[in-house]
Design a protein around this motif. Structure first.
Motif, PDB file in Angstrom:
ATOM      1  N   LEU A 238      90.189  72.648  59.034  1.00  0.00           N
ATOM      2  CA  LEU A 238      91.319  72.313  58.160  1.00  0.00           C
ATOM      3  C   LEU A 238      91.172  70.885  57.642  1.00  0.00           C
ATOM      4  N   PHE A 239      90.813  69.962  58.542  1.00  0.00           N
ATOM      5  CA  PHE A 239      90.614  68.571  58.117  1.00  0.00           C
ATOM      6  C   PHE A 239      89.420  68.438  57.167  1.00  0.00           C
ATOM      7  N   VAL A 240      88.402  69.262  57.349  1.00  0.00           N
ATOM      8  CA  VAL A 240      87.252  69.267  56.434  1.00  0.00           C
ATOM      9  C   VAL A 240      87.736  69.623  55.022  1.00  0.00           C
ATOM     10  N   VAL A 241      88.484  70.699  54.911  1.00  0.00           N
ATOM     11  CA  VAL A 241      88.970  71.153  53.599  1.00  0.00           C
ATOM     12  C   VAL A 241      89.879  70.101  52.971  1.00  0.00           C
ATOM     13  N   LEU A 242      90.820  69.583  53.757  1.00  0.00           N
ATOM     14  CA  LEU A 242      91.733  68.564  53.228  1.00  0.00           C
ATOM     15  C   LEU A 242      90.976  67.308  52.799  1.00  0.00           C
ATOM     16  N   SER A 243      89.995  66.896  53.575  1.00  0.00           N
ATOM     17  CA  SER A 243      89.213  65.714  53.250  1.00  0.00           C
ATOM     18  C   SER A 243      88.458  65.890  51.939  1.00  0.00           C
ATOM     19  N   ILE A 244      87.853  67.057  51.765  1.00  0.00           N
ATOM     20  CA  ILE A 244      87.098  67.320  50.538  1.00  0.00           C
ATOM     21  C   ILE A 244      88.024  67.361  49.331  1.00  0.00           C
ATOM     22  N   VAL A 245      89.163  68.028  49.469  1.00  0.00           N
ATOM     23  CA  VAL A 245      90.134  68.092  48.358  1.00  0.00           C
ATOM     24  C   VAL A 245      90.599  66.689  47.983  1.00  0.00           C
ATOM     25  N   LEU A 246      90.921  65.886  48.985  1.00  0.00           N
ATOM     26  CA  LEU A 246      91.370  64.520  48.700  1.00  0.00           C
ATOM     27  C   LEU A 246      90.246  63.658  48.125  1.00  0.00           C
ATOM     28  N   PHE A 247      89.017  63.860  48.593  1.00  0.00           N
ATOM     29  CA  PHE A 247      87.878  63.119  48.053  1.00  0.00           C
ATOM     30  C   PHE A 247      87.722  63.397  46.556  1.00  0.00           C
ATOM     31  N   TYR A 248      87.718  64.677  46.186  1.00  0.00           N
ATOM     32  CA  TYR A 248      87.542  65.023  44.771  1.00  0.00           C
ATOM     33  C   TYR A 248      88.757  64.613  43.935  1.00  0.00           C
ATOM     34  N   THR A 249      89.939  64.679  44.518  1.00  0.00           N
ATOM     35  CA  THR A 249      91.139  64.233  43.809  1.00  0.00           C
ATOM     36  C   THR A 249      91.003  62.755  43.448  1.00  0.00           C
ATOM     37  N   ARG A 250      90.606  61.952  44.421  1.00  0.00           N
ATOM     38  CA  ARG A 250      90.451  60.518  44.173  1.00  0.00           C
ATOM     39  C   ARG A 250      89.264  60.237  43.250  1.00  0.00           C
ATOM     40  N   ALA A 251      88.163  60.986  43.417  1.00  0.00           N
ATOM     41  CA  ALA A 251      86.977  60.758  42.582  1.00  0.00           C
ATOM     42  C   ALA A 251      87.273  61.080  41.116  1.00  0.00           C
ATOM     43  N   PHE A 252      87.891  62.232  40.868  1.00  0.00           N
ATOM     44  CA  PHE A 252      88.198  62.597  39.480  1.00  0.00           C
ATOM     45  C   PHE A 252      89.233  61.654  38.884  1.00  0.00           C
ATOM     46  N   SER A 253      90.156  61.183  39.709  1.00  0.00           N
ATOM     47  CA  SER A 253      91.113  60.193  39.229  1.00  0.00           C
ATOM     48  C   SER A 253      90.397  58.918  38.792  1.00  0.00           C
ATOM     49  N   ARG A 254      89.391  58.508  39.571  1.00  0.00           N
ATOM     50  CA  ARG A 254      88.646  57.291  39.231  1.00  0.00           C
ATOM     51  C   ARG A 254      87.813  57.467  37.955  1.00  0.00           C
ATOM     52  N   LEU A 255      87.465  58.703  37.641  1.00  0.00           N
ATOM     53  CA  LEU A 255      86.744  58.951  36.394  1.00  0.00           C
ATOM     54  C   LEU A 255      87.690  58.896  35.196  1.00  0.00           C
ATOM     55  N   GLY A 256      88.977  59.016  35.477  1.00  0.00           N
ATOM     56  CA  GLY A 256      89.992  58.928  34.426  1.00  0.00           C
ATOM     57  C   GLY A 256      90.735  57.610  34.531  1.00  0.00           C
ATOM     58  N   SER A 257      92.055  57.725  34.629  1.00  0.00           N
ATOM     59  CA  SER A 257      92.911  56.533  34.655  1.00  0.00           C
ATOM     60  C   SER A 257      92.851  55.784  35.980  1.00  0.00           C
ATOM     61  N   GLY A 258      92.587  56.495  37.052  1.00  0.00           N
ATOM     62  CA  GLY A 258      92.516  55.865  38.364  1.00  0.00           C
ATOM     63  C   GLY A 258      93.858  55.710  39.047  1.00  0.00           C
ATOM     64  N   LYS A 259      94.929  56.131  38.381  1.00  0.00           N
ATOM     65  CA  LYS A 259      96.267  55.930  38.942  1.00  0.00           C
ATOM     66  C   LYS A 259      96.473  56.699  40.243  1.00  0.00           C
ATOM     67  N   LEU A 260      96.050  57.946  40.279  1.00  0.00           N
ATOM     68  CA  LEU A 260      96.248  58.752  41.485  1.00  0.00           C
ATOM     69  C   LEU A 260      95.404  58.213  42.640  1.00  0.00           C
ATOM     70  N   ALA A 261      94.200  57.761  42.329  1.00  0.00           N
ATOM     71  CA  ALA A 261      93.297  57.249  43.364  1.00  0.00           C
ATOM     72  C   ALA A 261      93.863  55.999  44.033  1.00  0.00           C
ATOM     73  N   THR A 262      94.622  55.214  43.291  1.00  0.00           N
ATOM     74  CA  THR A 262      95.175  53.984  43.847  1.00  0.00           C
ATOM     75  C   THR A 262      96.596  54.160  44.383  1.00  0.00           C
ATOM     76  N   ASN A 263      97.114  55.379  44.295  1.00  0.00           N
ATOM     77  CA  ASN A 263      98.439  55.664  44.833  1.00  0.00           C
ATOM     78  C   ASN A 263      98.414  55.455  46.342  1.00  0.00           C
ATOM     79  N   LYS A 264      99.369  54.683  46.840  1.00  0.00           N
ATOM     80  CA  LYS A 264      99.386  54.323  48.264  1.00  0.00           C
ATOM     81  C   LYS A 264      99.492  55.552  49.165  1.00  0.00           C
ATOM     82  N   GLY A 265     100.296  56.527  48.777  1.00  0.00           N
ATOM     83  CA  GLY A 265     100.449  57.744  49.576  1.00  0.00           C
ATOM     84  C   GLY A 265      99.163  58.543  49.655  1.00  0.00           C
TER      85      GLY A 265
END
Length: 121
Positions: free
Chosen positions: A9-36
């Motif tokens: 479960l942690f593997v799946v969550l980690s990968i989802v969060l990794f790609y969420t932050r990575a794709f955010s950094r390819l765009g505006s970066g706002k989600l990647a820098t969100n404290k939560g």
């Protein structure tokens, strides 16, 4: 068995969060820098590593005696380094290359985890 499923479960969550932050950094970066998102991502990664260590100890696995496990650990460090490249690079092409490399590394880690056969053993 519950520990293994928790780890997965942690593997799946980690990968989802990794790609969420990575794709955010390819765009505006706002989600990647969100404290939560930042805190959640690091918390999940910490729990992932803790469950991995507990699984290895419980199963009596020693990286010095299990080439596949040692290779997996080395690849995890590479994956973490590529995450830093994605986060810190100022050139988008570098970010894309690091994301592609990280995806390849994740596939190699998954292969080692499933097959328990090292690439060079």
């Amino acid at each position: 068995m519950a520990l293994k499923h928790t780890h997965l479960l942690f593997v799946v969550l980690s990968i989802v969060l990794f790609y969420t932050r990575a794709f955010s950094r390819l765009g505006s970066g706002k989600l990647a820098t969100n404290k939560g998102v930042f805190i959640t991502s690091h918390s999940v990664d910490t729990l992932l590593l803790v469950t991995a260590v507990i699984l290895a100890v419980t199963a009596g696995l020693n990286p010095a005696q299990q080439p596949w496990l040692l290779q997996k650990i080395v690849l995890v460090f590479g994956y973490i380094a590529l995450g830093f490249v994605i986060a810190k690079a100022s050139v988008k092409k570098t970010k894309y290359l690091a994301l592609g490399a990280a995806t390849f590394v994740l596939m190699a880690i998954a292969h080692l985890a499933v097959s328990k056969q090292g690439f060079f053993a």
